[in-house]
Design a protein around this motif. Structure first.
Motif, mmCIF file in Angstrom:
data_model
loop_
_atom_site.group_PDB
_atom_site.id
_atom_site.type_symbol
_atom_site.label_atom_id
_atom_site.label_comp_id
_atom_site.label_asym_id
_atom_site.label_seq_id
_atom_site.Cartn_x
_atom_site.Cartn_y
_atom_site.Cartn_z
ATOM 1 N N ALA A 89 -24.105 90.809 44.461
ATOM 2 C CA ALA A 89 -24.077 90.744 43.285
ATOM 3 C C ALA A 89 -24.795 92.279 42.816
ATOM 4 O O ALA A 89 -25.255 92.800 43.391
ATOM 5 C CB ALA A 89 -25.099 89.778 42.585
ATOM 6 N N ASP A 90 -24.215 92.586 41.491
ATOM 7 C CA ASP A 90 -24.777 93.786 40.992
ATOM 8 C C ASP A 90 -26.351 93.808 40.713
ATOM 9 O O ASP A 90 -26.691 92.930 40.404
ATOM 10 C CB ASP A 90 -24.121 94.057 39.547
ATOM 11 C CG ASP A 90 -22.430 94.242 39.673
ATOM 12 O OD1 ASP A 90 -21.940 95.190 39.638
ATOM 13 O OD2 ASP A 90 -21.947 93.174 39.749
ATOM 14 N N ALA A 91 -26.873 95.187 41.138
ATOM 15 C CA ALA A 91 -28.136 95.280 41.009
ATOM 16 C C ALA A 91 -28.944 94.668 39.834
ATOM 17 O O ALA A 91 -30.064 94.175 39.916
ATOM 18 C CB ALA A 91 -28.486 96.571 41.385
ATOM 19 N N GLN A 92 -28.329 95.022 38.629
ATOM 20 C CA GLN A 92 -28.860 94.579 37.403
ATOM 21 C C GLN A 92 -29.227 93.278 37.254
ATOM 22 O O GLN A 92 -30.009 92.720 36.350
ATOM 23 C CB GLN A 92 -28.306 95.079 36.134
ATOM 24 C CG GLN A 92 -26.649 94.725 36.105
ATOM 25 C CD GLN A 92 -25.700 95.538 37.011
ATOM 26 O OE1 GLN A 92 -25.973 96.273 37.897
ATOM 27 N NE2 GLN A 92 -24.318 95.483 36.200
ATOM 28 N N PHE A 93 -28.516 92.432 37.935
ATOM 29 C CA PHE A 93 -28.323 90.968 37.871
ATOM 30 C C PHE A 93 -29.383 90.154 38.846
ATOM 31 O O PHE A 93 -29.799 89.067 38.714
ATOM 32 C CB PHE A 93 -27.061 90.001 38.039
ATOM 33 C CG PHE A 93 -26.355 90.807 36.914
ATOM 34 C CD1 PHE A 93 -26.383 90.467 35.513
ATOM 35 C CD2 PHE A 93 -24.836 91.099 37.155
ATOM 36 C CE1 PHE A 93 -25.610 90.855 34.522
ATOM 37 C CE2 PHE A 93 -24.070 91.437 36.064
ATOM 38 C CZ PHE A 93 -24.294 91.337 35.101
ATOM 39 N N VAL A 94 -30.011 90.968 39.864
ATOM 40 C CA VAL A 94 -30.786 90.586 40.893
ATOM 41 C C VAL A 94 -32.235 90.730 40.400
ATOM 42 O O VAL A 94 -32.688 91.949 40.210
ATOM 43 C CB VAL A 94 -30.549 91.414 42.275
ATOM 44 C CG1 VAL A 94 -31.201 90.765 43.451
ATOM 45 C CG2 VAL A 94 -29.006 91.265 42.531
#
Length: 296
Positions: free
Chosen positions: A247-252
């Motif tokens: 997943a894209d880092a901003q959502f993790v």
């Protein structure tokens, strides 16, 4: 890590040179866009040159209009893809740094945004030239998969959009600290080559299915049906591959390591799955309507 494939020695740039104070580089990602668009133009020109494929033997446009359509599609891909990435994935950051939106060479394109841009461009093209929208959409559905295949191959060469950690024998050790940082793993982290999964499913397999139904089953004679196959096939493929893609880092976050933007207890949906679900639903709806309609 006993079973893993080291990332091959590939550069994102095919070649580069500098003249005075200006530097120029041709990147694989840019070449993928160019070849994909030209391949799409070739496919559309061939399709509209075969009247028996179309209702009443009438293609929706001539080969010359296909070249005009390419111009509209290019604008839709670039504007929609970039704005989609900005709005779907990092809106707050780009709103704080609006000048960064124009820096396309630094990467950051969204397929779903590009799709919206292409739909808008296609509708404007149809209105400008007075042609029916459904068969033009079928033309674009025929033509899009080579570009999807090449784009995902370029993602792999760029060592970006890699997958989740895996211990499968075809896991790839991608370069970079972020790719190799896996909890509890020393000496490099192998990840799913999810870019290649997408290239195979969204590019090769979906392209073969679309070609089969369009040419062999003559589904182009029912306007919109091939478009329904594309929406359904891409939506299903993307939802599936997202289970392997990091997943894209901003959502993790620590309490959300899978990067789910919608949480359903221990399960959830990533941003890519959320954006693909409407595609899948729309594709199934189009197929339901057009399959009830007899071929012309």
């Amino acid at each position: 890590m006993l079973l893993a494939i080291p990332f091959p020695d590939l550069s994102p740039e095919i070649f580069s040179f500098q003249i005075g104070g200006f530097a120029f580089a041709l990147r694989w990602y840019a070449l993928a866009y160019v070849i994909g668009l030209l391949a799409g133009l070739f496919i559309i020109r061939r399709a509209v040159s075969r009247p028996p494929l179309w209702p009443e033997g009438r293609p929706p446009m001539g080969p010359d209009q296909a070249e005009a359509l390419l111009t509209w599609v290019i604008l839709g891909v670039i504007l929609g893809g970039r704005l989609g990435f900005v709005l779907f994935y990092q809106p707050s950051w780009y709103l704080s740094h609006p000048a960064e939106i124009l820096k396309l060479w630094q990467g950051g394109m969204s397929f779903h945004g590009g799709l919206i841009g292409v739909i808008a461009a296609g509708l404007l093209f149809c209105r400008r030239y007075g042609v029916a929208a459904a068969p033009v959409a079928d033309c674009m559905a025929l033509a899009v998969t080579p570009g999807l295949f090449l784009g995902r191959i370029a993602n792999f060469i760029n060592a970006e959009l890699w997958g989740r950690p895996t211990d499968l024998p075809w896991g790839v050790i991608f370069p970079g600290g972020a790719a190799q940082a896996c909890a509890g793993v020393d000496g490099g982290c192998a990840r799913h080559p999810s870019q290649l999964y997408e290239a195979g499913l969204e590019g090769l397999l979906l392209g073969a299915v679309i070609w089969f139904v369009a040419v062999r089953l003559r589904w182009l004679r029912s306007p919109g049906r091939v478009t329904g196959v594309f929406f359904t096939g891409y939506g299903a493929a993307r939802i599936f591959v997202e289970t392997f893609r990091q997943a894209d880092a901003q959502f993790v976050t620590p309490d959300n390591p899978w990067g789910h933007v919608i949480r359903l207890g221990d399960w959830g949906l990533t941003q890519g799955q959320v954006l693909s679900l409407p595609m899948l639903a729309l594709g199934l709806a189009i197929l339901a309507v057009t399959l009830r309609r007899p071929k012309a």
